[in-house]
Design a protein around this motif. Structure first.
Motif, short mmCIF file in Angstrom:
data_model
loop_
_atom_site.label_atom_id
_atom_site.label_comp_id
_atom_site.label_asym_id
_atom_site.label_seq_id
_atom_site.Cartn_x
_atom_site.Cartn_y
_atom_site.Cartn_z
N GLN A 1 10.46 12.30 -0.48
CA GLN A 1 10.57 10.99 -1.13
C GLN A 1 9.70 9.95 -0.41
O GLN A 1 9.10 9.09 -1.04
CB GLN A 1 12.03 10.55 -1.16
N ASP B 1 6.25 10.62 -1.50
CA ASP B 1 6.03 10.09 -2.85
C ASP B 1 5.68 8.61 -2.80
O ASP B 1 4.78 8.14 -3.53
CB ASP B 1 7.28 10.30 -3.71
N LYS B 2 6.38 7.86 -1.95
CA LYS B 2 6.11 6.43 -1.84
C LYS B 2 4.72 6.18 -1.26
O LYS B 2 4.01 5.27 -1.70
CB LYS B 2 7.19 5.77 -0.97
N GLU B 3 4.36 6.98 -0.26
CA GLU B 3 3.03 6.82 0.34
C GLU B 3 1.94 7.11 -0.69
O GLU B 3 0.94 6.39 -0.78
CB GLU B 3 2.90 7.76 1.55
N HIS B 4 2.15 8.16 -1.48
CA HIS B 4 1.16 8.51 -2.53
C HIS B 4 1.05 7.39 -3.56
O HIS B 4 -0.06 7.04 -3.98
CB HIS B 4 1.58 9.82 -3.20
N ALA B 5 2.19 6.83 -3.94
CA ALA B 5 2.19 5.76 -4.94
C ALA B 5 1.48 4.51 -4.43
O ALA B 5 0.91 3.74 -5.21
CB ALA B 5 3.63 5.41 -5.33
N CYS B 6 1.48 4.32 -3.11
CA CYS B 6 0.81 3.16 -2.51
C CYS B 6 -0.65 3.43 -2.19
O CYS B 6 -1.34 2.57 -1.63
CB CYS B 6 1.54 2.74 -1.23
N ASP C 1 4.30 16.05 1.65
CA ASP C 1 3.65 16.20 0.35
C ASP C 1 4.34 17.33 -0.40
O ASP C 1 4.16 18.50 -0.10
CB ASP C 1 2.17 16.51 0.55
#
Length: 229
Positions: free
Chosen positions: A155, A158-163, A172
């Protein structure tokens, strides 16, 4: 966790700004707890005397050092200072520098003569063991904790990817293997040395170390690695 702290610092999260990038999560957790405990309905120490007020200051200071000590950035510094304070010189393999045998713990410690900063190291080490205490639980319980923590890591990824940030290692979910695939390394580098250091000083804690070693053996043998118990 370390990765959350790094992500907060990289993104200039309000907590990182508030605490100047220094253990933002740990500082926030302790500050929030203190805000609750100082409320009259939750205060368990009645401040009816100057002595009790001084005790409260000492207790708070003790709690701050313990909670901030759980920041993994400080892990190896704390464990090495603890071992230097309470153990005879020895290598990482448990032998003395002369190779004459096991490095013996300082048994029968005269706690009245132990320096305050060394007592703080004991408090920090005990809380660090509690924080990763699932390593010492029965294998079924430990594996459930491990997979739940892995999902928490994903999770965060996921936040890092979204940013638009690079996804931290083991976070990942699109690649094979998360943190459950690196358990042997975590046990070897962090878990086993931590619990062994405590057992060297407190022999009654040995059942915890036995539990850690049992779970290490489960991961080593790949027993039900891919399935939740």
């Amino acid at each position: 966790m370390r990765e959350q702290r790094l992500a907060q610092i990289k993104t200039s999260h309000p907590l990182a700004i508030t605490y100047n990038d220094q253990s933002p999560l740990e500082n926030q957790h302790h500050a929030a707890a203190v805000r609750v405990l100082i409320q009259p309905e939750h205060r368990y120490i009645l401040l009816s005397s100057q002595r009790l007020q001084e005790d409260q200051v000492e207790i708070r200071s003790m709690c701050i050092s313990q909670v901030l000590g759980t920041d993994m950035k400080k892990h190896f510094d704390i464990t090495s200072r603890f071992q230097a304070a309470f153990n005879r010189p020895g290598g990482n393999d448990g032998t003395t520098s002369q190779g004459a045998g096991p490095a013996a713990p300082r048994c029968g410690v005269d706690w009245d003569g132990v320096k305050a900063e060394d007592k703080t190291l004991v408090h920090q080490m005990v809380l660090k063991c509690a924080e990763i205490g699932h390593l010492a639980t029965p294998p079924r319980t430990h594996r459930r904790w491990a997979f739940q923590l892995e999902e928490e890591f994903f999770q965060q990824g996921d936040k890092e990817h979204a940013c638009g940030m690079p996804v931290s290692p083991l976070m990942d979910r699109s690649t094979q293997g998360g943190m459950t695939r690196s358990q042997l390394g975590f046990f070897s580098i962090v878990g086993i040395p931590l619990f062994k250091a405590i057992v060297d000083l407190f022999e009654d804690a040995k059942p915890m170390l036995d539990g850690v070693l049992a779970n290490y053996a489960h991961w080593e043998n790949n027993t039900d690695l891919a399935d939740l118990p």
